[in-house]
Design an enzyme around this catalytic site. Structure first.
Site, PDB file in Angstrom:
ATOM      1  N   SER A  82     -20.868  26.847  22.282  1.00 34.70           N
ATOM      2  CA  SER A  82     -21.340  26.601  20.922  1.00 34.70           C
ATOM      3  C   SER A  82     -20.871  25.263  20.356  1.00 34.70           C
ATOM      4  O   SER A  82     -21.389  24.215  20.718  1.00 34.70           O
ATOM      5  CB  SER A  82     -20.999  27.784  20.021  1.00 34.70           C
ATOM      6  OG  SER A  82     -19.676  27.857  19.642  1.00 34.70           O
ATOM      7  N   LYS A 106     -24.922  28.121  24.754  1.00 33.28           N
ATOM      8  CA  LYS A 106     -25.189  28.864  23.531  1.00 33.28           C
ATOM      9  C   LYS A 106     -25.736  27.913  22.472  1.00 33.28           C
ATOM     10  O   LYS A 106     -25.031  27.030  21.994  1.00 33.28           O
ATOM     11  CB  LYS A 106     -23.930  29.547  22.993  1.00 33.28           C
ATOM     12  CG  LYS A 106     -24.186  30.311  21.700  1.00 33.28           C
ATOM     13  CD  LYS A 106     -22.929  30.921  21.139  1.00 33.28           C
ATOM     14  CE  LYS A 106     -23.236  31.686  19.862  1.00 33.28           C
ATOM     15  NZ  LYS A 106     -23.727  30.814  18.775  1.00 33.28           N
ATOM     16  N   GLN A 113     -25.150  31.389  13.883  1.00 35.90           N
ATOM     17  CA  GLN A 113     -24.972  32.633  13.136  1.00 35.90           C
ATOM     18  C   GLN A 113     -24.489  32.371  11.708  1.00 35.90           C
ATOM     19  O   GLN A 113     -23.851  31.363  11.449  1.00 35.90           O
ATOM     20  CB  GLN A 113     -23.955  33.565  13.822  1.00 35.90           C
ATOM     21  CG  GLN A 113     -24.484  34.298  15.033  1.00 35.90           C
ATOM     22  CD  GLN A 113     -24.680  33.375  16.199  1.00 35.90           C
ATOM     23  OE1 GLN A 113     -23.802  32.590  16.553  1.00 35.90           O
ATOM     24  NE2 GLN A 113     -25.854  33.430  16.808  1.00 35.90           N
TER      25      GLN A 113
END
Length: 536
Positions: free
Chosen positions: A299, A324, A328
């Site tokens: 991420s 990734k 979120q």
């Protein structure tokens, strides 16, 4: 009759997924009243829970049923939309905030007694004089010996509101004394920078373990210190860094990129695009940076590596990253629990999405490490699968790929010695650390005259200590573990763990960096061997 255990939620993948989210500070303009307004789907679930509460033949813990329902819904979305039960929420918040309220000790439950491994630097315990090896006998006069308390219960007894007091009764084995320490609880940082030091006269090194709220401040402090020590180049180690806040990644990237360079952009389901650009504040725009990544760099780590790679800045060294590319946002559910819901996708400056496919389900998705090991990708860069349809080109003409992680500019295979599966298991289980604690307990005075520098340079682990470690592992695991091919690697890990317990995380990293094939690769790039042509 109570029969609620069968409804306990199977929180599959949450431990991994929580660590690799991006808590991006995105605009979320939907009004909660409108989002959660009454509808038939919500009414159906509420009615079912009410029927079970009031009509079902047995007493049932409907809270656990709700947890199962929430997890079931989220598991059908994507691997990174996750539920955070209220009992885990505080720990998750502390992890991402970068601090907690406590007294600053690292401890180990040794023979049913809570024993201090070390007091954290500048914390209340260190200032009061609590030392490694001290046994905590009482907390506010309540004995905690032989109570069978797990680590969470012990932490909860010692923690409390900021500026409140706790009294620890301690037995100090080295002087055979019982001592009382009245400690004022304070904010204890959860460090993001594990290590920061010079690798050579002009090459600095920073290891960053997460992108929490406090990470940028720690990073910039470390970077300024290295620059003042002569660093003109930097190794930024993001191996095993699972990510964190996108805004923090942007701030760190900004230190390397010139003003107005694109860092990343995000896109939601309405195709709204938000772009992040570098500002004019960068203090390392003219310095070369090497970014170390591996299969567990995820991420925010990938945002940073992708932004530098796509802007032709620095050199990415290591193995293909996790993959990734989802963003979120945390949303509270009203009872202390929360959900982290995927709200957008992010793209690197060239337009790459590096999100891996997850159509085969969460189990297959989270088993990717083993798939990569089995495919040979971790040892052979030609085994990395790329798709021509996901080929992109940087401004200077370098070809890069989307579709599943950042592929490094310089590949470094996994070290089969230091990354042996048995050694990985032992280290991740904390068995090396536990053994080292007991080893120090036998004679802490033997290490009292070492400085950190002396220890890193001069201490050697003898063969008889490895033999002791083998016996310790046989007792703890009921397995006949004998180190033959990896004896030297075991010595490195034992030495690193001793260094950590005596001096802290940075000492641990300094010891292991001497045997680190990625750091060796960077040093080789910096100082290539001279090629002497044979003269006829």
């Amino acid at each position: 009759m109570k029969n609620s255990t069968k409804y306990i939620p199977l929180l599959l993948g949450i431990a991994a997924a929580i660590g690799i989210f991006i808590g991006g500070k995105l605009n979320f303009t939907d009004n909660s009243d409108r989002i959660f307004s009454t509808n038939s789907k919500k009414d159906k679930l509420n009615r079912l829970i009410d029927y079970i509460d009031y009509e079902y033949v047995e007493d049932v813990n409907t809270d656990s049923i709700v947890d199962v329902t929430v997890n079931g819904i989220l598991s059908n979305l994507d691997p990174h939309s996750v539920y955070i039960p209220k009992e885990n929420a505080q720990k998750v918040r502390e992890n991402m905030k970068g601090d907690f309220v406590g007294v600053g000790i690292s401890f180990y439950t040794y023979r049913d007694t809570v024993t201090v491994i070390r007091s954290l630097k500048n914390g209340p315990s260190a200032k009061a004089g609590i030392k490694g090896g001290d046994r905590i006998i009482t907390v506010n006069s309540d004995t905690i010996i032989n109570k069978g308390l797990n680590n969470d219960a012990l932490v909860n007894k010692i923690k409390g509101p900021i500026d409140s007091y706790v009294t620890l009764g301690v037995f100090r084995k080295s002087t055979n004394q019982f001592l009382n320490f009245k400690l004022k609880r304070s904010t204890i940082p959860l460090k993001s920078v594990d290590a920061s030091y010079m690798l050579s006269q002009d090459l600095g090194y920073i290891k960053l373990n997460r992108f929490a709220e406090s990470s940028y401040k720690e990073f910039i402090t470390a970077l300024r210190s290295l620059k003042s020590s002569g660093a003109q180049k930097l190794v930024l180690d993001l191996r095993d860094n699972p990510g964190g806040f996108v805004g923090i990644a942007n701030e760190i990237v900004d230190e390397f990129l010139e003003e107005d360079k694109l860092i990343l952009y995000t896109k939601n389901k309405k195709n709204n695009i938000e772009k992040s650009f570098a500002t004019d504040k960068g203090i390392f725009e003219n310095g070369h940076v090497y970014v170390l990544i591996n299969e567990n760099s995820a991420s925010a780590s990938e945002i940073l590596a992708g932004a530098l790679q796509d802007n032709d800045k620095g050199t990415i060294v290591g193995r293909r990253s996790y993959g990734k590319g989802l963003v979120q946002r945390e949303m509270q559910l009203g009872d202390g629990s929360a959900v982290r819901l995927t709200v957008s996708k992010y793209y690197t400056p060239t337009g790459r999405s590096i999100q891996r496919a997850y159509e085969k389900g969460n189990t297959d998705y989270f088993d990717d490490y083993y798939n990569r090991r089995n495919s040979g990708e971790l040892t052979d860069e030609t085994k990395i699968e790329v798709a021509d349809s996901l080929k992109f080109t940087t401004p200077k003409g370098k070809v890069v790929y989307g579709g599943g992680g950042i592929i490094p500019d310089v590949f470094v295979p996994i070290d089969k010695g230091m990354n042996n599966q048995t050694l990985e298991f032992i280290e991740k289980r904390g068995l090396t650390s536990n053994f080292v604690f007991e080893l120090l307990e036998e004679n802490r005075e033997a290490f009292s005259n070492y400085t950190q520098k002396d220890f890193v340079l001069n201490y050697s682990v003898e063969d008889n200590i490895v033999k002791k470690f083998e016996r310790f592992l046989q007792e703890k695991t009921q397995s006949n573990i004998v180190f033959v091919a990896y004896r030297e690697e075991v010595k490195h890990y034992i030495k690193a763990n001793i260094a950590e317990q005596l001096f802290g995380d940075e000492a641990y990293n300094k010891v292991l960096s001497k045997y680190d094939n990625m750091i060796e690769k960077v040093l080789l790039i910096e100082n290539p061997p001279e090629i002497i042509e044979e003269q006829e």
